[in-house]
Write an enzyme that holds these catalytic residues in place. Structure first.
Site, PDB file in Angstrom:
ATOM      1  CB  SER A  44      -0.935   0.008   1.215  1.00 12.22           C
ATOM      2  OG  SER A  44      -0.203  -0.172   2.410  1.00 12.22           O
ATOM      3  CG  ASP A 334      -3.640   5.377   7.071  1.00 14.08           C
ATOM      4  OD1 ASP A 334      -2.471   5.038   7.376  1.00 14.08           O
ATOM      5  OD2 ASP A 334      -4.192   4.971   6.021  1.00 14.08           O
ATOM      6  CG  HIS A 337      -0.643   3.770   4.669  1.00 13.55           C
ATOM      7  ND1 HIS A 337      -1.919   3.352   5.004  1.00 13.55           N
ATOM      8  CD2 HIS A 337      -0.065   2.735   4.015  1.00 13.55           C
ATOM      9  CE1 HIS A 337      -2.107   2.128   4.563  1.00 13.55           C
ATOM     10  NE2 HIS A 337      -1.002   1.722   3.958  1.00 13.55           N
TER      11      HIS A 337
END
Length: 369
Positions: A44, A334, A337
């Site tokens: 991600s 978040d 990340h």
């Protein structure tokens, strides 16, 4: 008659001028473009939207408040408030961001669209296939490399074997993966019962080595490999600790894996003729940001910008979550990340950093090899 000749001459010189201008612009573009293409593999941290095309996956970021600082102010599938590392690195080498492979997979003109590179990165992906593949929550590294093999064949069909090899040998292959494997191990009693920590970490490096060799076999020569960050200091791990301090077990595993990764890359370079790489010490750079945030313009190193609950890390960044007003103050976007501001520092270091953080060479020197 003279007026007609004048008009024709004026038209000719005008067209010639614009042709020359276009040629000059093309020349400047080719000068700015430092590599032919950039192929991205990972999780991600560098996913630019592949997971948007996985119908059954809940590991997506195609909803607010993701993308709030992106140029369109809309969510794109990036797990970020704005650009991620894949975007910034593409900018550095003068390329557009490599598009998600799944967005082009069924395009009849895909071979030409692959010329500047493509991204296979997928949120939630690991070096191992994981336990969620029945629902196809992510594209694991093995499958990403499988997809690349089809891209390689398309490029061979378009450019010929020697042309494709020349094109790929000058391109960059970005690999950012491993965090999810460590986090899975920490949270799985089955994995802990099956493997000691050292066994698990060794299996990670040997499995990654095999995938890098597969990429090499399909033309890759220049690799940009990132080590794992201080995983114990991300909000999702801090929130598990009563003191909100870093989870030292997670940091220990990440550090030991990085040691094995560096040794493996040195071995691989000695085994494979013409292979070059740049390793980024993500662990040290993020650790520096956390320990001395003011030096980099940050004020918040523990709490996520977007989320809910303790440290905004008990509920992810979803539309009902709240988010900070100044994202550049926060190291983390978040619970997992980094913010766009943090990532920009990472990529500046990857590209031009000293050997203390990027070795044996940085990406600017790798491009020139």
């Amino acid at each position: 008659m003279a007026l007609k000749i004048f008009r024709e001459s004026f038209l000719f010189f005008t067209l010639a001028f614009f042709c020359l201008l276009i040629m000059m612009m093309s020349f400047r573009f080719s000068e700015a473009q430092m590599v032919p293409a950039m192929f991205v593999f990972g999780d991600s941290v560098v996913d630019v939207g592949n997971n948007n095309y996985l119908p059954l996956s809940v590991r997506k970021a195609n909803f607010p408040h993701n993308g709030i600082d992106f140029s369109t102010k809309k969510p794109t599938g990036r797990f970020s408030n704005g650009k991620n590392a894949a975007d910034f690195l593409a900018e550095k080498v003068g390329l557009p961001t490599s598009p998600p492979y799944l967005s082009l997979k069924n395009n009849k003109n895909r071979a030409s669209l692959f010329m500047n590179g493509v991204s296979f990165a997928s949120g939630g992906a690991g070096i191992f296939n994981g336990t969620d593949q029945a629902l196809h929550q992510a594209i694991p590294l093995t499958e990403q490399v499988d997809y690349y093999a089809t891209v390689h064949q398309d490029l061979v069909n378009q450019l010929g074997s020697s042309g494709a090899q020349q094109h790929l040998s000058k391109s960059l292959f970005i690999v950012v993966i491993g965090s999810n494997d460590i986090l899975d191990y920490l949270g799985s009693s089955d994995l802990r019962n099956k493997h000691t920590p050292q066994q698990f970490l060794s299996l990670m490096t040997t499995t990654l080595k095999e995938q890098l060799k597969r990429l090499y076999g399909n033309g890759a020569r220049k690799f940009v490999i990132t080590g794992l960050a201080v995983l114990g200091c991300i909000p999702s791990e801090r929130v598990k600790m009563q003191t909100e301090e870093c989870n030292e077990e997670a940091n220990y595993l990440a550090g030991k894996y990085n040691d094995g990764l560096k040794s493996m890359l040195q071995e691989l370079q000695s085994e494979l003729n013409g292979l070059s790489y740049s390793y980024f010490d993500n662990y040290s750079v993020l650790y520096n940001l956390i320990k001395n945030p003011a030096a980099y313009g940050f004020t918040e190193v523990k709490e996520a910008c977007c989320g809910l609950g303790k440290l905004k890390a008990e509920i992810p960044c979803v539309p009902i979550s709240t988010y900070c007003s100044n994202r550049s103050d926060h190291v983390f976007w978040d619970l997992y990340h980094p913010t766009q501001a943090t990532v920009r520092i990472f990529v500046d270091t990857i590209f031009d950093g000293p050997s203390q953080y990027t070795f044996p060479i940085n990406v600017r020197h790798l491009v020139a090899v």
